[in-house]
Design an enzyme around this catalytic site. Structure first.
Site, PDB file in Angstrom:
ATOM      1  N   ARG A 133       0.814  -1.234   0.000  1.00  0.00           N
ATOM      2  CA  ARG A 133       0.000   0.000   0.000  1.00  0.00           C
ATOM      3  C   ARG A 133       0.844   1.279   0.000  1.00  0.00           C
ATOM      4  NH1 ARG A 133      -3.609  -2.944   3.542  1.00  0.00           N
ATOM      5  NH2 ARG A 133      -5.275  -3.738   2.231  1.00  0.00           N
ATOM      6  N   LYS A 155       2.770  11.368 -11.922  1.00  0.00           N
ATOM      7  CA  LYS A 155       1.933  10.470 -12.715  1.00  0.00           C
ATOM      8  C   LYS A 155       2.717   9.178 -12.915  1.00  0.00           C
ATOM      9  CE  LYS A 155      -0.947  13.564 -15.485  1.00  0.00           C
ATOM     10  NZ  LYS A 155      -1.248  14.047 -16.850  1.00  0.00           N
ATOM     11  N   GLU A 197       9.659  17.936 -25.571  1.00  0.00           N
ATOM     12  CA  GLU A 197       8.963  18.275 -24.324  1.00  0.00           C
ATOM     13  C   GLU A 197       9.547  19.558 -23.704  1.00  0.00           C
ATOM     14  OE1 GLU A 197       6.252  16.724 -23.321  1.00  0.00           O
ATOM     15  OE2 GLU A 197       6.345  14.621 -23.920  1.00  0.00           O
ATOM     16  N   LYS A 239       7.178  22.885 -14.895  1.00  0.00           N
ATOM     17  CA  LYS A 239       6.290  21.757 -14.567  1.00  0.00           C
ATOM     18  C   LYS A 239       5.920  21.783 -13.085  1.00  0.00           C
ATOM     19  CE  LYS A 239       4.974  17.065 -15.102  1.00  0.00           C
ATOM     20  NZ  LYS A 239       5.052  15.801 -15.807  1.00  0.00           N
ATOM     21  N   GLU A 249      -4.773  17.229 -12.119  1.00  0.00           N
ATOM     22  CA  GLU A 249      -5.248  17.599 -13.458  1.00  0.00           C
ATOM     23  C   GLU A 249      -6.750  17.874 -13.493  1.00  0.00           C
ATOM     24  OE1 GLU A 249      -3.078  15.628 -16.686  1.00  0.00           O
ATOM     25  OE2 GLU A 249      -4.919  15.664 -17.845  1.00  0.00           O
ATOM     26  N   ARG A 253      -3.368  21.608 -15.312  1.00  0.00           N
ATOM     27  CA  ARG A 253      -2.303  20.645 -15.634  1.00  0.00           C
ATOM     28  C   ARG A 253      -2.472  20.107 -17.052  1.00  0.00           C
ATOM     29  NH1 ARG A 253       0.551  15.971 -11.899  1.00  0.00           N
ATOM     30  NH2 ARG A 253       1.851  15.142 -13.562  1.00  0.00           N
ATOM     31  N   ASN A 257      -0.429  18.844 -21.776  1.00  0.00           N
ATOM     32  CA  ASN A 257      -0.717  17.906 -22.869  1.00  0.00           C
ATOM     33  C   ASN A 257      -0.680  18.590 -24.231  1.00  0.00           C
ATOM     34  OD1 ASN A 257      -1.123  15.858 -20.995  1.00  0.00           O
ATOM     35  ND2 ASN A 257      -3.241  16.496 -20.665  1.00  0.00           N
ATOM     36  N   HIS A 260      -0.262  16.577 -27.356  1.00  0.00           N
ATOM     37  CA  HIS A 260      -0.379  15.159 -27.025  1.00  0.00           C
ATOM     38  C   HIS A 260      -1.607  14.497 -27.645  1.00  0.00           C
ATOM     39  CE1 HIS A 260       2.875  16.127 -24.368  1.00  0.00           C
ATOM     40  NE2 HIS A 260       2.908  14.929 -23.837  1.00  0.00           N
ATOM     41  N   HIS A 264      -0.653  11.334 -29.411  1.00  0.00           N
ATOM     42  CA  HIS A 264      -1.103  10.017 -28.945  1.00  0.00           C
ATOM     43  C   HIS A 264      -1.815   9.254 -30.047  1.00  0.00           C
ATOM     44  CE1 HIS A 264      -1.018  10.900 -24.316  1.00  0.00           C
ATOM     45  NE2 HIS A 264       0.140  10.526 -24.794  1.00  0.00           N
ATOM     46  N   HIS A 278       7.478   8.825 -28.399  1.00  0.00           N
ATOM     47  CA  HIS A 278       6.491   9.715 -27.788  1.00  0.00           C
ATOM     48  C   HIS A 278       6.796  11.187 -28.105  1.00  0.00           C
ATOM     49  CE1 HIS A 278       3.715  11.270 -24.799  1.00  0.00           C
ATOM     50  NE2 HIS A 278       4.701  11.981 -24.286  1.00  0.00           N
TER      51      HIS A 278
HETATM   52  P1  NAD Z   1      12.435   5.052 -22.152  1.00  0.00           P
HETATM   53  O1  NAD Z   1      12.352   4.955 -20.704  1.00  0.00           O
HETATM   54  O2  NAD Z   1      11.954   3.881 -22.957  1.00  0.00           O
HETATM   55  O3  NAD Z   1      13.940   5.350 -22.553  1.00  0.00           O
HETATM   56  C1  NAD Z   1      14.288   5.413 -23.923  1.00  0.00           C
HETATM   57  C2  NAD Z   1      15.453   4.473 -24.261  1.00  0.00           C
HETATM   58  O4  NAD Z   1      16.646   5.075 -23.831  1.00  0.00           O
HETATM   59  C3  NAD Z   1      15.380   3.121 -23.579  1.00  0.00           C
HETATM   60  O5  NAD Z   1      15.824   2.152 -24.503  1.00  0.00           O
HETATM   61  C4  NAD Z   1      16.398   3.236 -22.442  1.00  0.00           C
HETATM   62  O6  NAD Z   1      16.969   2.001 -22.110  1.00  0.00           O
HETATM   63  C5  NAD Z   1      17.405   4.165 -23.031  1.00  0.00           C
HETATM   64  N1  NAD Z   1      18.121   5.013 -22.078  1.00  0.00           N
HETATM   65  C6  NAD Z   1      17.620   5.626 -20.990  1.00  0.00           C
HETATM   66  N2  NAD Z   1      18.545   6.423 -20.457  1.00  0.00           N
HETATM   67  C7  NAD Z   1      19.648   6.301 -21.201  1.00  0.00           C
HETATM   68  C8  NAD Z   1      20.934   6.880 -21.157  1.00  0.00           C
HETATM   69  N3  NAD Z   1      21.264   7.804 -20.258  1.00  0.00           N
HETATM   70  N4  NAD Z   1      21.844   6.517 -22.084  1.00  0.00           N
HETATM   71  C9  NAD Z   1      21.512   5.600 -23.046  1.00  0.00           C
HETATM   72  N5  NAD Z   1      20.312   5.031 -23.159  1.00  0.00           N
HETATM   73  C10 NAD Z   1      19.396   5.378 -22.244  1.00  0.00           C
HETATM   74  O7  NAD Z   1      11.663   6.312 -22.758  1.00  0.00           O
HETATM   75  P2  NAD Z   1      11.483   7.814 -22.275  1.00  0.00           P
HETATM   76  O8  NAD Z   1      11.418   8.594 -23.518  1.00  0.00           O
HETATM   77  O9  NAD Z   1      12.432   8.205 -21.216  1.00  0.00           O
HETATM   78  O10 NAD Z   1      10.041   7.792 -21.596  1.00  0.00           O
HETATM   79  C11 NAD Z   1       8.895   7.476 -22.343  1.00  0.00           C
HETATM   80  C12 NAD Z   1       7.821   7.031 -21.392  1.00  0.00           C
HETATM   81  O11 NAD Z   1       7.536   8.100 -20.498  1.00  0.00           O
HETATM   82  C13 NAD Z   1       6.515   6.696 -22.067  1.00  0.00           C
HETATM   83  O12 NAD Z   1       6.025   5.497 -21.550  1.00  0.00           O
HETATM   84  C14 NAD Z   1       5.590   7.855 -21.714  1.00  0.00           C
HETATM   85  O13 NAD Z   1       4.246   7.471 -21.637  1.00  0.00           O
HETATM   86  C15 NAD Z   1       6.130   8.215 -20.353  1.00  0.00           C
HETATM   87  N6  NAD Z   1       5.821   9.595 -19.922  1.00  0.00           N
HETATM   88  C16 NAD Z   1       5.325   9.762 -18.685  1.00  0.00           C
HETATM   89  C17 NAD Z   1       5.051  11.020 -18.219  1.00  0.00           C
HETATM   90  C18 NAD Z   1       4.572  11.218 -16.812  1.00  0.00           C
HETATM   91  O14 NAD Z   1       4.172  12.339 -16.464  1.00  0.00           O
HETATM   92  N7  NAD Z   1       4.611  10.198 -15.973  1.00  0.00           N
HETATM   93  C19 NAD Z   1       5.298  12.135 -19.034  1.00  0.00           C
HETATM   94  C20 NAD Z   1       5.805  11.936 -20.305  1.00  0.00           C
HETATM   95  C21 NAD Z   1       6.079  10.644 -20.750  1.00  0.00           C
HETATM   96  N1  GLY Z   2       3.172  14.810 -18.790  1.00  0.00           N
HETATM   97  C1  GLY Z   2       1.960  15.475 -18.457  1.00  0.00           C
HETATM   98  C2  GLY Z   2       1.741  15.599 -16.997  1.00  0.00           C
HETATM   99  O1  GLY Z   2       2.583  15.242 -16.221  1.00  0.00           O
HETATM  100  O2  GLY Z   2       0.706  16.042 -16.605  1.00  0.00           O
END
Ligand code: NAD
Ligand code: GLY
Length: 379
Positions: A133, A155, A197, A239, A249, A253, A257, A260, A264, A278
């Protein structure tokens, strides 16, 4: 927004507070933070025990350095290494991660460290929010996208067969360590996806930051650490302000997006396979949001052109045609209708009155969006 970059500042630790009452935390931004993680994390620990969650690529690059620094600070650690890639953010890996956390006899006083990009941060954060939890967690984001967006704001979640991020929770980390040195090993395509971003924050409400990016964006992408630090700090501060004002949100917030809804829909059509990252979808989506705003007579068309020019100049795609496959405008609009932000059948679009002047609109007619998409696809 400050106009310049102090070149000597790349290794200073910048601190951005996220003000959420009892759940407030800091984002530390600077070089060498993974090597110093043990001493930075120690004050947050109830038990001197952490469980690191990472992916195989990031683990190969940074796990040893992190473990070293934890050991030097007298912190016991274990690690769980998952496969890299978006496919890991699913129920199967969530179950595996929760089981392995329990097998490791994790306790409520333990701390999870999410070392990696947005995939690891979202998945490990969600697991932390539900196992026993709720166990506290710390984000150590290693992609630009994760440093400026996903690691901040709480998030967390996974994807399902029905779409992206549809199962999850709002669960804030205790601390974020954004080590800009880690960006040196990031493939250029991933760096650019994160850069989209960064640009987003300028387009939402900081026109001076957008102008700064027009001058310094290429340096940032080419490896200028001071420019990277400045951009990560500015993005995190933007942010943090939005999250502090509207954590769940309810309203503002949703400005985060920007781009997005279009992005998306394109990602859904491409199937989350790496064909479209993304951030690439967000880049195209931001251009389309500005084109839609111009088409509706809300924003100057010169601003839409300026957004496309800047994103294109650094090598980001700016139109669905750049993805190199055919799309159907009606299918893209169908994906938009599935968006979790649909309320009473209406989509909330982020539109703009110009660069740095984004706002939320629930008045957009989907046939107008379909017409814009059809035009972009025919171009
Ligand atoms: P990711 O985590 O898949 O990383 C991208 C690639 O880079 C992976 O293959 C990883 O192994 C590699 N990598 C990571 N750090 C590295 C480094 N320093 N050197 C070499 N390789 C490295 O992708 P991402 O773009 O970081 O994140 C995308 C995800 O984030 C999506 O699932 C998206 O939905 C999510 N997201 C979430 C929020 C939120 O508010 N929670 C906001 C935006 C995106
Ligand atoms: N990435 C959008 C949010 O965090 O609200």
């Amino acid at each position: 927004m400050s106009g310049g970059v102090n070149p000597s500042s790349a290794h200073d630790v910048g601190r951005v507070p996220v003000e959420l009452g009892r759940r407030s935390y800091e984002i530390l931004v600077g070089g060498g933070l993974i090597a110093r993680a043990g001493s930075l994390i120690a004050p947050q620990l109830k038990d001197r025990r952490v469980l690191i969650v990472t992916d195989a690529t990031v683990g190969r690059l940074y796990l040893e350095e992190l473990v070293h620094s934890l050991e030097a600070a007298g912190i016991r650690q274990e690690s769980i290494v998952l496969p890299p890639g978006e496919a890991t953010k699913d129920f199967r890996h969530l179950e595996e991660l929760c089981s392995r956390m329990l097998q490791a006899r994790i306790e409520r006083g333990s701390m999870i460290l999410a070392l990696g990009g947005g995939v690891i941060g979202d998945l490990a954060g969600f697991a932390a929010s539900i196992v026993l939890r709720g166990i506290e967690f710390i984000q150590i984001p290693t992609t630009l996208l994760a440093q400026v967006d996903s690691s901040v704001g709480g998030k967390t979640g996974i994807n399902t067969g029905q779409g992206k991020n549809l199962v999850g929770s709002f669960y804030q980390p205790r601390l974020v360590l954004a080590d800009i040195d880690a960006l040196d090993s990031l493939p250029r395509r991933e760096l650019l996806a994160g850069y989209a971003e960064v640009v987003k924050y300028g387009l939402i409400n900081d026109p001076a930051f957008f102008t700064w990016l027009e001058t310094h964006g290429a340096d940032l992408i080419d490896g200028d650490h001071a420019a990277r630090r400045h951009a990560v700090m500015t993005s995190c501060a933007a942010k943090a302000a939005v999250v502090a004002a509207d954590e769940r949100e309810a309203d503002q917030r949703a400005l985060l997006n920007l781009g997005h809804t279009f992005g998306h829909a394109l990602e859904a059509e491409c199937g989350y396979t790496g064909e479209l990252l993304h951030g690439e979808g967000v880049a195209i989506g931001m251009v389309m949001a500005f084109e839609l705003s111009a088409m509706l007579g809300l924003a100057p068309s010169e601003d839409a052109a300026r957004v496309a020019r800047h994103l294109g100049s650094v090598g980001l795609p700016t139109s669905p045609a750049a993805i190199g496959r055919g799309f159907d405008a009606a299918r893209l609009v169908h994906h938009m209708r599935q968006d979790k932000k649909v309320k009473d059948g209406h989509l909330t679009f982020v539109l703009a009155r110009g660069i740095g002047h984004a706002f939320l609109s629930r008045d957009v007619e989907l046939p107008q969006v379909e017409a814009l998409l059809a035009r972009a696809l025919a171009a």
